[in-house]
Design a protein around this motif. Structure first.
Motif, PDB file in Angstrom:
ATOM      1  N   VAL A1306       0.884  -1.092  -0.016  1.00 49.70           N
ATOM      2  CA  VAL A1306      -0.106   0.127   0.171  1.00 49.70           C
ATOM      3  C   VAL A1306       0.831   1.225  -0.084  1.00 49.70           C
ATOM      4  O   VAL A1306       0.732   2.148  -0.772  1.00 49.70           O
ATOM      5  CB  VAL A1306      -0.795   0.006   1.329  1.00 49.70           C
ATOM      6  CG1 VAL A1306      -1.814   1.419   1.244  1.00 49.70           C
ATOM      7  CG2 VAL A1306      -1.987  -1.179   1.093  1.00 49.70           C
ATOM      8  N   GLN A1307       2.157   1.373   0.920  1.00 50.04           N
ATOM      9  CA  GLN A1307       2.689   2.541   0.681  1.00 50.04           C
ATOM     10  C   GLN A1307       3.490   2.752  -0.644  1.00 50.04           C
ATOM     11  O   GLN A1307       3.472   3.733  -0.965  1.00 50.04           O
ATOM     12  CB  GLN A1307       4.027   2.292   1.745  1.00 50.04           C
ATOM     13  CG  GLN A1307       3.344   2.326   3.300  1.00 50.04           C
ATOM     14  CD  GLN A1307       2.784   3.660   3.615  1.00 50.04           C
ATOM     15  OE1 GLN A1307       3.159   4.416   3.113  1.00 50.04           O
ATOM     16  NE2 GLN A1307       1.746   3.878   4.250  1.00 50.04           N
ATOM     17  N   ALA A1382      -2.157  -3.533 -11.113  1.00 48.96           N
ATOM     18  CA  ALA A1382      -1.225  -4.747 -10.510  1.00 48.96           C
ATOM     19  C   ALA A1382      -1.210  -5.125  -9.218  1.00 48.96           C
ATOM     20  O   ALA A1382      -1.283  -6.384  -8.649  1.00 48.96           O
ATOM     21  CB  ALA A1382       0.232  -4.733 -11.257  1.00 48.96           C
ATOM     22  N   CYS A1383      -1.199  -4.230  -8.306  1.00 51.14           N
ATOM     23  CA  CYS A1383      -1.002  -4.417  -6.950  1.00 51.14           C
ATOM     24  C   CYS A1383      -2.554  -4.906  -6.615  1.00 51.14           C
ATOM     25  O   CYS A1383      -2.573  -5.790  -5.868  1.00 51.14           O
ATOM     26  CB  CYS A1383      -0.934  -3.009  -6.233  1.00 51.14           C
ATOM     27  SG  CYS A1383      -0.742  -3.171  -4.364  1.00 51.14           S
ATOM     28  N   PRO A1392      -7.838 -14.462   2.450  1.00 51.25           N
ATOM     29  CA  PRO A1392      -8.588 -13.406   2.940  1.00 51.25           C
ATOM     30  C   PRO A1392      -7.663 -12.698   4.242  1.00 51.25           C
ATOM     31  O   PRO A1392      -8.194 -11.590   4.527  1.00 51.25           O
ATOM     32  CB  PRO A1392      -9.789 -14.018   3.438  1.00 51.25           C
ATOM     33  CG  PRO A1392      -9.918 -15.453   2.592  1.00 51.25           C
ATOM     34  CD  PRO A1392      -8.743 -15.592   2.340  1.00 51.25           C
ATOM     35  N   ASP A1393      -6.780 -13.361   4.765  1.00 50.49           N
ATOM     36  CA  ASP A1393      -6.031 -12.631   5.791  1.00 50.49           C
ATOM     37  C   ASP A1393      -5.417 -11.453   5.389  1.00 50.49           C
ATOM     38  O   ASP A1393      -5.405 -10.278   6.121  1.00 50.49           O
ATOM     39  CB  ASP A1393      -4.810 -13.394   6.172  1.00 50.49           C
ATOM     40  CG  ASP A1393      -5.496 -14.900   6.928  1.00 50.49           C
ATOM     41  OD1 ASP A1393      -6.736 -14.786   7.163  1.00 50.49           O
ATOM     42  OD2 ASP A1393      -4.664 -15.751   7.117  1.00 50.49           O
ATOM     43  N   PHE A1394      -5.093 -11.342   4.103  1.00 53.71           N
ATOM     44  CA  PHE A1394      -4.529 -10.244   3.457  1.00 53.71           C
ATOM     45  C   PHE A1394      -5.371  -9.219   2.967  1.00 53.71           C
ATOM     46  O   PHE A1394      -5.159  -7.811   3.082  1.00 53.71           O
ATOM     47  CB  PHE A1394      -3.696 -10.427   2.215  1.00 53.71           C
ATOM     48  CG  PHE A1394      -2.447 -11.360   2.421  1.00 53.71           C
ATOM     49  CD1 PHE A1394      -1.254 -10.713   2.557  1.00 53.71           C
ATOM     50  CD2 PHE A1394      -2.446 -12.660   2.460  1.00 53.71           C
ATOM     51  CE1 PHE A1394      -0.006 -11.584   2.571  1.00 53.71           C
ATOM     52  CE2 PHE A1394      -1.347 -13.383   2.784  1.00 53.71           C
ATOM     53  CZ  PHE A1394       0.103 -12.842   2.794  1.00 53.71           C
ATOM     54  N   HIS A1395      -6.716  -9.541   2.747  1.00 53.19           N
ATOM     55  CA  HIS A1395      -7.756  -8.517   2.471  1.00 53.19           C
ATOM     56  C   HIS A1395      -8.086  -7.639   3.692  1.00 53.19           C
ATOM     57  O   HIS A1395      -8.337  -6.517   3.549  1.00 53.19           O
ATOM     58  CB  HIS A1395      -8.889  -9.309   2.163  1.00 53.19           C
ATOM     59  CG  HIS A1395      -8.595 -10.189   1.104  1.00 53.19           C
ATOM     60  ND1 HIS A1395      -9.676 -10.945   0.470  1.00 53.19           N
ATOM     61  CD2 HIS A1395      -7.556 -10.418  -0.056  1.00 53.19           C
ATOM     62  CE1 HIS A1395      -9.037 -11.610  -0.692  1.00 53.19           C
ATOM     63  NE2 HIS A1395      -8.022 -11.140  -0.928  1.00 53.19           N
ATOM     64  N   LEU A1396      -8.161  -8.464   4.914  1.00 53.41           N
ATOM     65  CA  LEU A1396      -8.598  -7.528   6.088  1.00 53.41           C
ATOM     66  C   LEU A1396      -7.438  -6.514   6.376  1.00 53.41           C
ATOM     67  O   LEU A1396      -7.718  -5.655   6.671  1.00 53.41           O
ATOM     68  CB  LEU A1396      -8.393  -8.650   7.377  1.00 53.41           C
ATOM     69  CG  LEU A1396      -8.923  -7.804   8.843  1.00 53.41           C
ATOM     70  CD1 LEU A1396     -10.247  -7.126   8.708  1.00 53.41           C
ATOM     71  CD2 LEU A1396      -8.642  -9.128   9.818  1.00 53.41           C
ATOM     72  N   GLN A1397      -6.110  -7.004   6.340  1.00 57.61           N
ATOM     73  CA  GLN A1397      -5.237  -6.029   6.231  1.00 57.61           C
ATOM     74  C   GLN A1397      -5.146  -4.953   5.354  1.00 57.61           C
ATOM     75  O   GLN A1397      -4.757  -3.683   5.782  1.00 57.61           O
ATOM     76  CB  GLN A1397      -3.836  -6.710   6.297  1.00 57.61           C
ATOM     77  CG  GLN A1397      -3.542  -7.790   7.408  1.00 57.61           C
ATOM     78  CD  GLN A1397      -3.653  -7.538   8.781  1.00 57.61           C
ATOM     79  OE1 GLN A1397      -3.374  -6.426   9.305  1.00 57.61           O
ATOM     80  NE2 GLN A1397      -4.557  -8.131   9.787  1.00 57.61           N
ATOM     81  N   LEU A1398      -5.397  -5.189   4.141  1.00 58.27           N
ATOM     82  CA  LEU A1398      -5.652  -4.068   3.109  1.00 58.27           C
ATOM     83  C   LEU A1398      -6.804  -3.173   3.660  1.00 58.27           C
ATOM     84  O   LEU A1398      -6.660  -1.872   3.374  1.00 58.27           O
ATOM     85  CB  LEU A1398      -5.906  -4.645   1.895  1.00 58.27           C
ATOM     86  CG  LEU A1398      -6.166  -3.892   0.673  1.00 58.27           C
ATOM     87  CD1 LEU A1398      -5.109  -2.864   0.383  1.00 58.27           C
ATOM     88  CD2 LEU A1398      -6.615  -4.420  -0.503  1.00 58.27           C
TER      89      LEU A1398
END
Length: 1606
Positions: A1306-1307, A1382-1383, A1392-1398
């Motif tokens: 994200v950064q 692309a990101c 989904p673990d990554f989705h929550l963090q996103l």
């Protein structure tokens, strides 16, 4: 009823009240009735008589006396309702009669006001009756009753509010008569001058005569001869608008407002129909100009509409204007007020459309980097098979932002438009990325010229590409390759791939061949200087010239001579490349013109005149070269051809297909036949002949043959393989598989259906069915998956299994088909059904049913369920599978299952205790039978007695009884008898025996432990007994035994016993080494002689049985390929990571032959993400062929990092994204690429850039591998998929948390332009973009903390160079867009673990943005900043500056667009993390984030309603009853949000909102509750979204709510 002389009715035929009301109105209007029998009025009056009459005419009373006279009527008629109804009826009629007379119209308006003041007009009845009467009177001449009713129902065509929903009282019910008398065209009616006033003039042409008016309960009939004509309509509308303005001020019912709005919109939309009607009879000496009258009534309509939609009252929501047809007027009248309204509609409509579109939506395009290309079109499926469902990879936004698709829309897209360029961009990228043929079939339709006449009008929904688009994209690709080809061998693989696709598209009629040739010729003639003339295009056209659609066109087309000349115009004699180098490609291209000419000549001898004689003469060289080989004087060794011979044979394959095919078949059969050596004595009539082995044809040789020859060769090989009398050689089978892999588009076929059509009795031959199953299981599974036909194959094989599982002795074919199903089920990447009818239970075996559940769990957790219908059918599918299975999964297994499947399975009852209880009840009988059958001295004849007379419920305990008799001593039983019985049982009975035996032995171990025995001794005995069953006497199939043990992981000893068998004992390990000793890992590269393994050694006693047909690739060890990964899963679930690591290390030599090992690695890392130790992750990665996987250079360092949780540097993540931009994302430039991967000489900038990226990002661009053949990357399928999945594997393998990874990505995206500008390779090229800044206003740059300035910085966010990517035409801002996309694509592939963090990280960045938290900024300044960042959906492509919020929202949109349907449930988290929302700016950001999701959520009602409720709750944070008071916010400041919420309620997901679209009742009920949360001063803006018909026009016109209140 007749009119008297002047139109006065006969009083005795009127009801008293209506007659009295009419009299008083006639009095005040000065209308003097004339008797029909008065002869003086029958004579034509002269001028003197007129003057005398005018002098003696009585003047009407003053208007002030009207109420006094009407009060007398009140006293005369005490029934107020009757008098009011009569008054309304007379008024409605007089409005139409007298509107063209100015004094009369003024009085009627005065009368309406007066009567309203004394409550003698019921506006809710009067206005609908008046408007309906006007609509009826405007019906064109000759329409009957039904047509008039149709007009009434279509009055509100511009709105959802239909006139049919309005109930009119009987006192004002106008029903037109069905008069058959013809009427003259409508004419204009003027307002008469004062000097020639005829009191009856205005009635003569009135639509309804007084004699035709009805009294209460008496319908009024309308004669067709009395329709309003011409300008009279304009006067009527003008007066009606004035009356409506009076009535609107009263508190009317919503249904009245709706009807009024509907009529006003219809008048405006149809204004041109009345503009010049009847002007020829217009007398401008006495009346106003018609243009002025039109202007007046238009202005009146506008006044009514503005009053209806005014925000203070909100009688009708402004949104109704947005979805009306008013904005589409082609000829807007010269009226400033109307123009102003249309501009406002466009402004607010664009705001709604903006909410519906992703940022940079016009740049989004499928990447084809996943096998499952998510459709942008989400219908609600009701039983339609996904196999036949069309897909919409692109959609075009409507005026309100809804996605549109369909063939009719695609054909209307104009060239050079944004829609056209976007479609071509998608098609161009498809020709690069080579998606599956299934994708092409879903998005294309047959070209119009090839359709049958009866099908010409059929329009296919879901399609967004026309044949013209496909043709242009193909030409673009050809020109692109032609410009970049610098030698005969350059880009040869790309040319081969393109020819395969072109053949497929042309054969299926997706390209109009003649139109394609015309455009290709035109493009070549317009080509630039970089275009190098070669025969590549001639070769391409020669590949398809034998197709039926091509030959028909060249034989029947009237311009066939011209077409042939255009085709041969591509031929060239010159070699533009190095002539000293002789390659097969150079020979082919040198003679291909001759081959093409000879083929064209063969169509028709008359074509010779069009051909080049030199090329025909050159064909003799081919014939001379071939003559000695054709006569048999010389032999070609096709396995070892020199370059010239290879090239010449390629030429021959295009020239003499039949001869070349015959020679190849002769060579393949040239080794001869021999008798198959078999152990034991056999009868002479049982001898089997087999083809001797030879070297298989190499892929290099096969790839250059013409596709037509390959098709013929495939057909002949199939005849030999499946219908021949001789067993084929392994090399022939290998050649057959290689041919299918070379051209996956053109040569693919569904084997079961294709072969059964050619030979219906084929599968009755045991050898043929076995061979087909082996080819499918060990060679073609990736091909079926690539073509999207794995489910079709699964259906076919499951039918075979269902037919065999009850047959005795069918073990070999059955277990092979079962093993094939295992591989197929585990290869599927989306939901599937085991039977087409979900209502019937599964017919698969117990083993396959269990694997189906595991596969669904893996797929759902690692990839999500992509399609809506698959998501809806998941529960019925689970029920279907479990209806045929008694298995229950352990808690340790269930904890890793996705929630939906876990909740469904955990309620199942564990029936293991019942199995043991049933065994104990039958144990005595079973032991007695087994003693007679299995004792060392048992009578062999008892075998058949047992088979024929034992009960089925006892036979399923045979293995369990044998186990108990062995008691650790296998020699205690008669293995020969046991083997004979097991072979004679059905496969289903053997499976049941194995599962029961495992339950019994585990139970027996528990009992022995209770008796004091050591577990080590018990496990040793158990493993010895199992080894006796599996290896010593080969009585049971190994794979089923191991799976049965793995599925009993709820027993603590099952997995220990499993590990002992696989790791501690050496039998299977030795078998694996022997099996794969001489097998190449990539079978298509093998050029040596194959060695056939004996059947007994390959499959053992049980599987071979009495069968004698030899195996080709089948082996007991090979059948373990789908089993080992499942065991690894089970060990990890039970926290046995060390055992899993040992298992992977021990059988690494076996797993290299797994057809889908790349998929296995990707899915196991995703399935157990966060639960795998680093050591095990490294071992899992070594399953891959690491040198062939395009990992980042620094990836091994990070995955093996000794420092705990050391997150890679930002350059690693930006480099990973740049790799996707270069190799996965479609390029933004509409121009063909000038530098192609695989041609480094053509792109020196790319080479330099690759070096820079390699040093900076540690992300090498593997140039030679970008375009690999399909057979080289069968898993995952194409290079784009390989690159994306490799990036996924890298992310899942990093020893850091998901939070750190997402934060880094994200950064990178938030600061994308500063990151690119400040990197070393970006700084080197900074001078290339100096001076590119524009004069657009500047917003805070992403990553910058500087305040807003008035000038743009040229070195911060705008210094990215075009050299950042390999594709020409990409600018700095386009790189930013592609990196963001692309990101989003990459993050959507992660669990989904990554989705929550996103969601957490994105919301944090938005909330912490300094210009949102700056207390000194006013709300308008914040809104301006938000508008700069988010308003324009195409902003990033236009401007080289970016904002943190803009980039974050763009990332979320790209992420949402790639999410599967199942994972959309979590999208609300990002909004929940933003709450509480404390400003309008943040509120607008929240809506901007969720808006583009609406099309996908609308088809999932529960999720849609949850999201809608969330949006209302967010709005309540700012404007709620209990919210903190904010600064004064005007309604116009949030008008876009108000309009969008109305749009969301009316949108159903099936297409754009139509005029007759109605909100669903459950949606209105929800909105009604949500509106209560808002402040009272804002609730009225949403009053129409309530379910109350008393305040909502939607509820008032919805049948459900109307019926409930009736």
């Amino acid at each position: 009823m007749e009119l008297s002389c002047g139109g006065a009715p006969k009083a005795d035929q009127f009801q008293p009240a209506q007659a009295a009301v009419l009299d008083i109105f006639n009095l005040y209007l000065g209308r003097i009735p004339k008797c029909k029998g008065d002869d003086s009025y029958r004579e034509t009056p002269n001028k003197m008589q007129k003057r005398i009459t005018a002098i003696h005419r009585e003047l009407p009373p003053s208007n002030e006396q009207f109420l006094l006279d009407f009060e007398q009527l009140q006293a005369q008629f005490p029934d107020k309702d009757q008098l009011r109804a009569a008054t309304e009826s007379v008024l409605a009629t007089l409005v139409m009669h007298c509107s063209s007379h100015a004094p009369h119209a003024e009085f009627l308006l005065f009368a309406v006001r007066s009567l309203c003041s004394i409550d003698y007009i019921n506006w809710d009845k009067f206005l609908p009756a008046l408007l309906s009467s006007i609509s009826v009177s405007e019906v064109p001449v000759g329409l009957g009753t039904q047509s008039v009713n149709n007009v009434l129902s279509s009055v509100s065509g511009a709105s959802c509010i239909t006139a049919s929903s309005i109930t009119i009282s009987s006192s004002s019910n106008f029903q037109p008569s069905n008069s058959a008398s013809p009427l003259s065209p409508v004419h204009a009616i003027a307002s008469p001058g004062q000097g020639s006033l005829d009191p009856l003039a205005s009635i003569g042409h009135s639509p309804v005569k007084p004699s035709e008016m009805s009294y209460p309960n008496q319908p009024i009939t309308l004669k067709s001869s009395s329709l309003v004509k011409g300008v009279g309509v304009n006067w009527t509308r003008q007066l009606s608008c004035k009356i409506i303005l009076e009535g609107i001020e009263c508190n009317l019912k919503p249904v009245t407002y709706a009807d009024t709005f509907s009529h006003m919109m219809n008048w405006l939309v149809s204004w041109e129909q009345q503009q010049y009607s009847g002007v020829e009879d217009f007398d401008d000496t006495h009346t106003c100009k018609p243009e002025k009258v039109i202007s007046d009534w238009i202005r009146g309509c506008l006044d009514v509409i503005w009053l209806l939609v005014e925000e203070d009252k909100c009688r009708v929501p402004f949104y109704e204007l947005l979805r009306s047809d008013l904005q589409f007027l082609h000829n807007i009248p010269d009226d400033e007020a109307l123009f102003t309204m249309i501009l406002e509609i466009h402004r607010r409509r664009d705001m709604v459309a903006m909410h519906m579109q992703m940022l940079d939506q016009h740049l989004h395009c499928p990447s084809f980097a996943t096998n499952r290309n998510l459709s942008q079109f989400y219908p609600i499926i009701s039983g339609e098979s996904m196999i036949n469902l069309r897909a919409a990879p692109l959609t075009y936004p409507s005026v309100l932002g809804e996605p549109l698709h369909g063939e009719d829309l695609a054909t209307m897209i104009q060239k050079e438009s944004i829609g056209w360029e976007r479609a071509l961009r998608c098609l161009r990228h498809a020709l690069h990325a080579t998606p599956s043929p299934d994708w092409w079939r879903r998005v294309l339709v047959i070209a119009p010229c090839y359709r049958q006449q009866a099908q010409q009008q059929i329009v296919v929904t879901g399609v967004v590409f026309s044949a013209e688009m496909v043709s242009e994209a193909m030409i673009d690709r050809i020109m692109e390759l032609s410009k970049c080809t610098n030698s005969e061998t350059s880009l040869w693989l790309e040319w081969l791939t393109l020819s395969d696709i072109l053949y497929f598209l042309t054969k299926n009629g997706y390209i109009d061949f003649l139109d394609f040739v015309d455009k290709l010729v035109l493009r070549v003639r317009q080509g630039d200087q970089k275009f190098v003339r070669s025969n590549h295009i001639t070769w391409l056209l020669t590949q398809i010239i034998r197709l039926e659609v091509v030959t028909n066109a060249l034989n029947t087309d009237p311009k066939k001579v011209e077409a042939i000349r255009k085709i041969i115009s591509f031929q060239t004699e010159e070699r533009n490349f190095d002539q000293s180098i002789v390659t097969p490609q150079s020979i082919l291209l040198e003679f291909i013109s001759s081959s093409q000419s000879l083929r064209i000549w063969s169509f028709n001898p008359s074509n010779k005149d069009c051909l080049n004689p030199e090329q025909i003469q050159k064909g003799k060289q081919i014939e001379e070269w071939w003559r000695p080989f054709g006569k048999g004087e010389r032999m070609l060794d096709f396995a070892n051809l020199d370059d010239r011979s290879l090239g010449m044979f390629w030429v021959l394959s295009h020239t003499m297909v039949q001869s070349a095919c015959d020679v190849l078949m002769n060579w393949l059969n040239s080794a001869g036949v021999s008798e198959l050596m078999q152990s034991g004595s056999i009868q002479p009539n049982e001898r089997m002949m087999v083809m001797r082995e030879s070297c298989p044809l190499p892929m290099t040789f096969l790839s250059g043959l013409s596709i037509h020859l390959l098709l013929n060769l495939t057909s002949k090989i199939e005849d030999t393989l499946f219908q021949g009398q001789v067993i084929p050689s392994i090399s022939l089978v290998e050649v057959y598989a290689r041919i299918l892999l070379i051209a996956p588009h053109s040569l693919f076929r569904l084997h079961f259906s294709t072969l059964s059509q050619r030979c219906p009795t084929l599968f009755s031959k045991p050898g043929a069915s076995l061979l087909l199953l082996e080819i499918l299981n060990y060679r073609l599974i990736p091909l079926y998956r690539y073509n999207g036909r794995s489910r079709s194959l699964l259906y076919d094989v499951s039918k075979t299994i269902a037919s065999m599982k009850g047959k005795r002795g069918e073990h070999r074919s059955f277990r092979l088909a079962e093993n094939l199903c295992m591989n197929l089920i585990l290869s599927l990447r989306d939901n599937f059904s085991v039977k087409r009818d979900l209502k019937e239970p599964s017919e698969l075996t117990e083993t396959l049913n269990r694997i189906c559940i595991v596969s669904l769990a893996i797929m759902s957790k690692t990839r999500g369920i992509g399609e809506l219908d698959n998501f809806l059918y998941l529960q019925p599918l689970l029920e279907q599978i479990l209806a045929a299975s008694q298995h229950t999964w352990s808690e340790k297994t269930l904890r890793h299952f996705p929630p939906m499947i876990r909740e469904f399975l955990k309620v199942r009852m564990d029936k293991r205790g019942q199995v043991i209880q049933a065994w104990q009840q039958a144990e005595a009988t079973v032991i007695n039978q087994c003693t007679q059958l299995l004792s060392p001295q048992a009578d062999p004849t008892y075998v058949m007695t047992y088979i024929n007379h034992s009960f089925p419920q006892h036979r399923k305990y045979l293995c369990a009884g044998a186990w108990m008799l062995m008691n650790g001593h296998p020699d205690n039983i008669n293995s020969a008898n046991l083997s004979r019985v097991l072979r004679e049982l059905s496969p289903d009975e053997v499976t049941s025996n194995i599962y029961t035996m495992v339950d019994v032995l585990l139970h027996h171990i528990q009992i022995e432990l209770q008796h004091g025995h050591l577990i080590q001794d018990l496990l040793f005995k158990a493993s010895a007994n199992l080894s006796f069953f599996i290896w010593t006497h080969e009585l049971l199939p190994l794979d089923i035994v191991l799976l049965a043990l793995a599925d009993r992981d709820d027993d603590p000893h099952a997995l220990r016993l499993l590990v002992t068998l696989l790791l501690d004992r050496q039998e299977f390990q030795q078998r694996v080494k022997i099996c794969f000793l001489n097998r190449p890992t990539e079978h298509w590269l093998n050029t040596g002689l194959a060695k056939r393994v004996e059947l007994q050694k390959a499959l053992g006693n049980h599987l071979s049985g009495k069968d004698r047909y030899p195996p080709f690739f089948d082996d007991v060890a090979a059948r373990m390929l789908p089993v080992i990964p499942l065991i690894v899963y089970r060990l990890i679930e039970n926290d046995a990571a060390d055992a899993a690591e040992r298992l992977l290390a021990t059988y690494s030599g076996l797993l290299v032959y797994h057809p889908l090992r790349f998929t296995f690695v990707r899915e196991i890392l995703a399935y157990f993400y966060g639960h795998l130790p680093s050591k095990l992750i490294v071992r899992i990665l070594h399953v891959l062929d690491l040198p062939k996987i395009p990992f980042s250079e620094s990836f091994p360092q990070h995955v093996n990092s000794s420092s705990p949780a050391a997150c890679p540097p930002p350059d690693y993540f930006s480099g990973l994204l740049m790799g996707l931009v270069n190799n996965v994302m479609p390029p933004l430039s509409s121009k063909p690429r000038t530098g192609l991967v695989g041609d480094t000489a053509a792109s020196p900038a790319r080479t330099a850039l690759s070096k820079a990226q390699s040093s900076v990002h540690s992300m090498p661009i593997n140039v030679p591998e970008n375009q690999k053949a399909f057979y080289q990357i069968q898993d995952p399928g194409n290079y784009s998929q390989l690159m994306l999945e490799t990036a996924v594997i890298e992310i899942l393998s990093l020893p850091v948390t998901a939070t750190q990874i997402v934060s880094a990505f994200v950064q990178t995206v938030v600061h994308v332009q500063p990151v690119l500008a400040q990197s070393s390779y970006g700084m080197q090229m900074m001078q290339n973009v100096v001076g590119q800044s524009t004069g657009l206003p500047t917003s805070p740059s992403g990553g910058s903390t500087d305040s807003m300035s008035t000038s743009r910085s040229n070195t911060a966010s705008g210094s990215t160079t075009p050299n950042l990517v390999s594709r020409t035409g990409c600018t700095s801002q386009s790189v930013s867009c592609l990196m963001i996309q692309a990101c989003g694509l990459l993050l959507a592939q992660l669990p989904p673990d990554f989705h929550l963090q996103l969601y957490v990280e994105a919301s944090r960045i938005i909330k912490e943005c300094w210009w949102l938290t700056d207390a000194t900024k006013s709300s308008r300044e914040l809104d301006s900043a938000v508008g700069y960042a988010l308003w324009d959906p195409t902003w990033a492509a236009q401007d080289s500056t970016s904002t943190a919020i803009g980039n974050t929202v763009a990332l979320l949109h790209a992420f949402f667009s790639n999410l599967p349907q199942e994972w959309l449930e979590g999208t609300q988290t990002v909004i929940k993390q933003l709450r509480p929302v404390n400003s309008v700016a943040l509120l607008r950001i929240a809506f901007r984030i969720m808006g583009p999701l609406l099309p996908r959520l609308a088809s999932t009602r529960s999720l849609f309603l949850k999201t809608l409720a969330l949006l209302f709750n967010v709005m309540a944070d700012v404007f709620g009853r209990n919210s903190q008071p904010t600064s004064l916010i005007e309604v116009k400041d949030i008008s876009d949000i108000i309009d969008f919420l109305h749009h969301a309620v009316l949108y159903e997901g099936q297409g754009p909102v139509q005029g007759d679209s109605k909100p669903k009742p459950d949606t209105l009920i929800l909105c009604g509750k949500m509106v209560e949360l808002l402040r009272p001063d804002l609730q009225h803006l949403f009053c129409h979204l309530r379910p109350d018909p008393k305040i909502s026009i939607y509820a008032a016109t919805h049948p459900k709510f109307v019926q409930s209140t009736a």
